[in-house]
Structure formats: C-alpha cells, structure tokens
Design an enzyme around this catalytic site. Sequence first.
Site, PDB file in Angstrom:
ATOM      1  N   SER A  55      -1.935   6.493   1.815  1.00 51.54           N
ATOM      2  CA  SER A  55      -2.068   4.824   2.574  1.00 51.54           C
ATOM      3  C   SER A  55      -1.916   5.373   4.430  1.00 51.54           C
ATOM      4  O   SER A  55      -2.653   4.025   4.168  1.00 51.54           O
ATOM      5  CB  SER A  55      -0.384   3.918   2.300  1.00 51.54           C
ATOM      6  OG  SER A  55       0.688   4.861   3.153  1.00 51.54           O
ATOM      7  N   LYS A  92       3.431   4.977   8.504  1.00 52.64           N
ATOM      8  CA  LYS A  92       2.673   3.843   8.660  1.00 52.64           C
ATOM      9  C   LYS A  92       2.739   3.528   9.769  1.00 52.64           C
ATOM     10  O   LYS A  92       3.808   4.726  11.296  1.00 52.64           O
ATOM     11  CB  LYS A  92       3.617   2.204   8.300  1.00 52.64           C
ATOM     12  CG  LYS A  92       4.463   2.078   6.502  1.00 52.64           C
ATOM     13  CD  LYS A  92       2.047   1.630   6.042  1.00 52.64           C
ATOM     14  CE  LYS A  92       2.739   1.186   4.386  1.00 52.64           C
ATOM     15  NZ  LYS A  92       2.595   2.935   3.844  1.00 52.64           N
TER      16      LYS A  92
END
Length: 134
Positions: A55, A92
């Site tokens: 990701s 993230k």
Amino acid sequence: MPKTLKSELYPLFSCSISAGFPSPASDYIDQRLDLNQYLGMHSEATFFLRVQGDSMQGAGIFDGDLLIVDRSVQAKSGNVVIAVVDGEFTVKRLQRRGGITWLKAENPAYRPIEFKDGQELEIWGVVSHVVHKP
C-alpha cells in the site's frame, strides 16, 4: 511486536564508494559510525518494524522493507506514520485538513482510511527511515 534500537558502533571506511567507474579502495577503517547519531535517532524511542504489503509503494516503501520509527517525533500532516486503527497497526501517510484527519495509502489500489464517529486512531510513531531489503 516492534523491536527497540540497540546502540552500537559500526565500521566506517574513510573512502567513498564509486557509483561510476571503480576506484582504488583503502584497506583501513577511518572511524566508527554510531547509527543513532548519524540518523538522528532517539534510541529510547526508536523501533524497527517490517513492512508487509504494497500500500505504500508510491512512497518508496515495499514489502519486506524495514521501517525505522521514532515515537518521540510529533506527527504532522504529510508524515508517513505508524497508526493504530481500531487496534490494528498500519503504515500510511497522515493527512489533516480543516479539522478532518485521514490516512492515505501511496498506491491507487487502496482507498484512504477516513474516520467516522466511534473509530479509534492512535498515531504510534513517525517513520524516519526506510531500509530496503536487498
């Protein structure tokens, strides 16, 4: 479970390595390198985490990489962070705008994590360095 950083001194050669044409190498060590000092890490608040998944590829973070995370740094919008979302760790990019906070993946295959009432978010630490697995 995150691993803590142990303070050690590593050999540092006095010559630089050529990335172009080969150059004669020196056969001696000039000094010892303290990675804590060189990377500006706080050994008491620095942890290692291994990445699993894709990701964050757009941020240069790949499956198997080692993240160096500093818990003493105050996270700001735009930082890559280790967050705990509803009890689960994730890496993230932290985004804040107009009183709204969300976590952004750096891969278009993943949607941002937007928070709703009752959802729990803890910013656990800020990623300070990435070590790519050879």
